[in-house]
Design a protein around this motif. Structure first.
Motif, PDB file in Angstrom:
ATOM      1  N   THR A  82       4.876  10.925  -1.568  1.00 18.56           N
ATOM      2  CA  THR A  82       3.906   9.832  -1.598  1.00 18.56           C
ATOM      3  C   THR A  82       4.470   8.675  -2.404  1.00 18.56           C
ATOM      4  O   THR A  82       4.767   8.836  -3.596  1.00 18.56           O
ATOM      5  N   VAL A  83       4.659   7.553  -1.740  1.00 24.03           N
ATOM      6  CA  VAL A  83       5.040   6.307  -2.411  1.00 24.03           C
ATOM      7  C   VAL A  83       3.749   5.509  -2.569  1.00 24.03           C
ATOM      8  O   VAL A  83       3.167   5.050  -1.586  1.00 24.03           O
ATOM      9  N   GLY A  84       3.283   5.388  -3.798  1.00 26.92           N
ATOM     10  CA  GLY A  84       1.973   4.804  -4.040  1.00 26.92           C
ATOM     11  C   GLY A  84       1.935   3.295  -3.865  1.00 26.92           C
ATOM     12  O   GLY A  84       2.960   2.648  -3.634  1.00 26.92           O
ATOM     13  N   PRO A  85       0.734   2.713  -3.994  1.00 32.72           N
ATOM     14  CA  PRO A  85       0.593   1.259  -3.915  1.00 32.72           C
ATOM     15  C   PRO A  85       1.423   0.557  -4.981  1.00 32.72           C
ATOM     16  O   PRO A  85       1.663   1.105  -6.061  1.00 32.72           O
TER      17      PRO A  85
ATOM     18  N   GLY B 246       0.766  -1.243   0.000  1.00 36.42           N
ATOM     19  CA  GLY B 246       0.000   0.000   0.000  1.00 36.42           C
ATOM     20  C   GLY B 246       0.791   1.284   0.000  1.00 36.42           C
ATOM     21  O   GLY B 246       0.215   2.360   0.006  1.00 36.42           O
ATOM     22  N   GLY B 247       2.135   1.222   0.050  1.00 34.27           N
ATOM     23  CA  GLY B 247       2.937   2.432   0.012  1.00 34.27           C
ATOM     24  C   GLY B 247       2.994   3.160   1.337  1.00 34.27           C
ATOM     25  O   GLY B 247       2.653   2.621   2.399  1.00 34.27           O
ATOM     26  N   ILE B 248       3.409   4.441   1.287  1.00 28.70           N
ATOM     27  CA  ILE B 248       3.599   5.254   2.490  1.00 28.70           C
ATOM     28  C   ILE B 248       3.593   6.721   2.073  1.00 28.70           C
ATOM     29  O   ILE B 248       3.930   7.053   0.923  1.00 28.70           O
ATOM     30  N   VAL B 249       3.205   7.616   2.996  1.00 29.42           N
ATOM     31  CA  VAL B 249       3.249   9.061   2.756  1.00 29.42           C
ATOM     32  C   VAL B 249       4.118   9.682   3.852  1.00 29.42           C
ATOM     33  O   VAL B 249       3.878   9.459   5.047  1.00 29.42           O
ATOM     34  N   LEU B 250       5.112  10.468   3.431  1.00 29.36           N
ATOM     35  CA  LEU B 250       6.075  11.072   4.354  1.00 29.36           C
ATOM     36  C   LEU B 250       6.109  12.584   4.163  1.00 29.36           C
ATOM     37  O   LEU B 250       5.975  13.079   3.038  1.00 29.36           O
ATOM     38  N   SER B 251       6.323  13.305   5.256  1.00 23.36           N
ATOM     39  CA  SER B 251       6.532  14.745   5.203  1.00 23.36           C
ATOM     40  C   SER B 251       7.991  15.025   5.525  1.00 23.36           C
ATOM     41  O   SER B 251       8.505  14.588   6.562  1.00 23.36           O
TER      42      SER B 251
ATOM     43  N   VAL C  23       5.602   7.475  -7.625  1.00 15.60           N
ATOM     44  CA  VAL C  23       6.237   8.285  -6.581  1.00 15.60           C
ATOM     45  C   VAL C  23       5.933   9.745  -6.890  1.00 15.60           C
ATOM     46  O   VAL C  23       6.138  10.213  -8.012  1.00 15.60           O
ATOM     47  N   ARG C  24       5.455  10.468  -5.869  1.00 10.94           N
ATOM     48  CA  ARG C  24       5.116  11.872  -6.054  1.00 10.94           C
ATOM     49  C   ARG C  24       5.765  12.730  -4.972  1.00 10.94           C
ATOM     50  O   ARG C  24       5.831  12.331  -3.813  1.00 10.94           O
ATOM     51  N   VAL C  25       6.219  13.899  -5.375  1.00 12.82           N
ATOM     52  CA  VAL C  25       6.641  14.937  -4.443  1.00 12.82           C
ATOM     53  C   VAL C  25       5.629  16.055  -4.587  1.00 12.82           C
ATOM     54  O   VAL C  25       5.583  16.733  -5.619  1.00 12.82           O
ATOM     55  N   GLY C  26       4.757  16.206  -3.579  1.00 16.23           N
ATOM     56  CA  GLY C  26       3.609  17.084  -3.732  1.00 16.23           C
ATOM     57  C   GLY C  26       2.697  16.520  -4.806  1.00 16.23           C
ATOM     58  O   GLY C  26       2.332  15.347  -4.775  1.00 16.23           O
TER      59      GLY C  26
ATOM     60  N   ARG D 123      10.900  17.370   6.611  1.00 20.28           N
ATOM     61  CA  ARG D 123      11.035  18.617   7.365  1.00 20.28           C
ATOM     62  C   ARG D 123      12.221  19.451   6.907  1.00 20.28           C
ATOM     63  O   ARG D 123      12.226  20.663   7.066  1.00 20.28           O
ATOM     64  N   ARG D 124      13.256  18.778   6.391  1.00 21.81           N
ATOM     65  CA  ARG D 124      14.402  19.481   5.816  1.00 21.81           C
ATOM     66  C   ARG D 124      14.752  18.821   4.489  1.00 21.81           C
ATOM     67  O   ARG D 124      14.402  17.668   4.265  1.00 21.81           O
ATOM     68  N   ALA D 125      15.424  19.556   3.621  1.00 24.47           N
ATOM     69  CA  ALA D 125      15.784  19.001   2.315  1.00 24.47           C
ATOM     70  C   ALA D 125      16.588  17.712   2.494  1.00 24.47           C
ATOM     71  O   ALA D 125      17.457  17.626   3.364  1.00 24.47           O
ATOM     72  N   VAL D 126      16.276  16.710   1.679  1.00 20.92           N
ATOM     73  CA  VAL D 126      16.936  15.415   1.792  1.00 20.92           C
ATOM     74  C   VAL D 126      16.963  14.748   0.423  1.00 20.92           C
ATOM     75  O   VAL D 126      16.104  15.010  -0.425  1.00 20.92           O
ATOM     76  N   THR D 127      17.958  13.897   0.212  1.00 20.51           N
ATOM     77  CA  THR D 127      18.015  13.080  -1.002  1.00 20.51           C
ATOM     78  C   THR D 127      17.493  11.696  -0.670  1.00 20.51           C
ATOM     79  O   THR D 127      17.867  11.102   0.345  1.00 20.51           O
ATOM     80  N   LEU D 128      16.620  11.177  -1.510  1.00 17.69           N
ATOM     81  CA  LEU D 128      16.042   9.861  -1.275  1.00 17.69           C
ATOM     82  C   LEU D 128      15.910   9.110  -2.595  1.00 17.69           C
ATOM     83  O   LEU D 128      16.048   9.675  -3.680  1.00 17.69           O
ATOM     84  N   ALA D 129      15.617   7.813  -2.475  1.00 15.33           N
ATOM     85  CA  ALA D 129      15.384   6.970  -3.654  1.00 15.33           C
ATOM     86  C   ALA D 129      14.373   5.903  -3.285  1.00 15.33           C
ATOM     87  O   ALA D 129      14.341   5.421  -2.148  1.00 15.33           O
ATOM     88  N   VAL D 130      13.540   5.531  -4.255  1.00 18.46           N
ATOM     89  CA  VAL D 130      12.531   4.480  -4.077  1.00 18.46           C
ATOM     90  C   VAL D 130      12.814   3.375  -5.080  1.00 18.46           C
ATOM     91  O   VAL D 130      12.951   3.642  -6.285  1.00 18.46           O
ATOM     92  N   THR D 131      12.918   2.136  -4.598  1.00 20.80           N
ATOM     93  CA  THR D 131      13.175   0.980  -5.467  1.00 20.80           C
ATOM     94  C   THR D 131      12.218  -0.152  -5.081  1.00 20.80           C
ATOM     95  O   THR D 131      11.309   0.030  -4.295  1.00 20.80           O
ATOM     96  N   GLY D 132      12.475  -1.331  -5.631  1.00 21.24           N
ATOM     97  CA  GLY D 132      11.651  -2.488  -5.313  1.00 21.24           C
ATOM     98  C   GLY D 132      10.421  -2.545  -6.189  1.00 21.24           C
ATOM     99  O   GLY D 132      10.487  -2.290  -7.403  1.00 21.24           O
ATOM    100  N   ALA D 133       9.278  -2.884  -5.589  1.00 22.67           N
ATOM    101  CA  ALA D 133       8.032  -2.992  -6.354  1.00 22.67           C
ATOM    102  C   ALA D 133       7.758  -1.688  -7.097  1.00 22.67           C
ATOM    103  O   ALA D 133       7.889  -0.597  -6.535  1.00 22.67           O
TER     104      ALA D 133
END
Length: 280
Positions: free
Chosen positions: A102-105, A59-64, A80-83, A66-76
């Motif tokens: 927002t990391v979607g389903p 089902g994914g996950i939604v994160l806020s 992926v949305r930013v705003g 708080r400070r600028a950060v570098t990230l990556a989403v892999t796997g299934a």
């Protein structure tokens, strides 16, 4: 730096390389179920090899942020949305402070991995920040409103990864287990090429298979040690592949062991997906 969990989805946990070496005390290894996808996310984000990452389930996950950060989403594969802006899956993203990620389903597969430069900074339990969903050793499952600290980045992010396309048909290679002699004559040979479906009650503890009954002799064994990838055969004759959160001991015969290189695939198999076993 920190991030806030706005919506954890059905099941999101923290996972690193796991906590091997505690089975004699009844503690499972845990760790990311799809080790390759988790490692790729860390590399893309510029993290260390043992950084804790977020493992989502369907089902994914939604994160806020708080400070600028570098990230990556892999796997299934997932959206992926930013705003409101859709961004790349399998690439390093620098996300501004105040953004909602927002990391979607999962569109295919089961588990996605979110790595942040610096890793998730939580206190280790028995040397690991992994969540064990059998005994619930380690950090609790992520919950709405939870704030997670992020460590200091150690290196530059890497270029985007090549897209991995998984075959619809999963093939799991088996080696003979220590209790292969509990199979009836010809049962091991019959496993070669046998087709199963992933059962709905599969989880981080075990991949349960539904299909042809594997004939074994009657009776029970005293509890004995289990290893990652062990294929246990209960009286139903339906094989169970032990995964990262498996119990350290079990009383059903281990008739085979899945090749280590095939275990990451088990993390991404959905209920109803076909599985073919190979013993040759």
């Amino acid at each position: 730096m920190s991030i806030e969990v706005l919506d954890p989805g059905p099941l999101s946990t923290l996972q690193d390389l796991g906590r091997p070496g505690w089975a004699h005390l009844g503690v499972a290894r845990a760790g990311a179920l799809d080790r390759g996808a988790a490692a790729l996310a860390r590399r893309l984000a510029g993290g260390a090899v043992d950084d804790a990452v977020v493992e989502t389930t369907l089902g994914g996950i939604v994160l806020s942020v708080r400070r600028a950060v570098t990230l990556a989403v892999t796997g299934a594969r997932c959206e992926v949305r930013v705003g409101s802006r859709q961004v790349a899956h399998g690439a390093a993203l620098t996300v501004p402070a105040g953004s909602v990620v927002t990391v979607g389903p999962a569109l295919d597969g089961v588990r996605s991995y979110v790595a942040l430069a610096g890793g998730i900074a939580v206190d280790p339990v028995l040397g690991s920040r992994s969540t064990d969903t059998l005994a619930w050793v380690g950090p609790p499952r992520l919950a709405a409103g939870q704030v997670l600290a992020v460590g200091r980045p150690v290196r530059w992010p890497e270029p985007p990864a090549a897209v991995v396309v998984r075959s619809r048909e999963a093939v799991l290679r088996l080696r003979p287990g220590p209790r292969r002699d509990w199979l009836t004559p010809g049962a091991w040979e019959a496993l070669d090429g046998a087709s199963y479906d992933v059962a709905p009650d599969s989880d981080r503890i075990g991949l349960r298979l539904a299909g042809p009954v594997v004939e074994r002799r009657a009776g029970e064994l005293p509890s004995e040690g289990m290893v990652l990838g062990a294929v246990q055969l209960p009286p139903s004759g339906q094989p169970v592949v032990f995964l990262a959160d498996h119990p350290p001991t079990g009383g059903y015969p281990v008739v085979g062991v899945v090749e280590d290189a095939d275990l990451d695939l088990c993390a991404q198999l959905r209920p109803g997906d076909p599985v073919v076993l190979r013993t040759g």
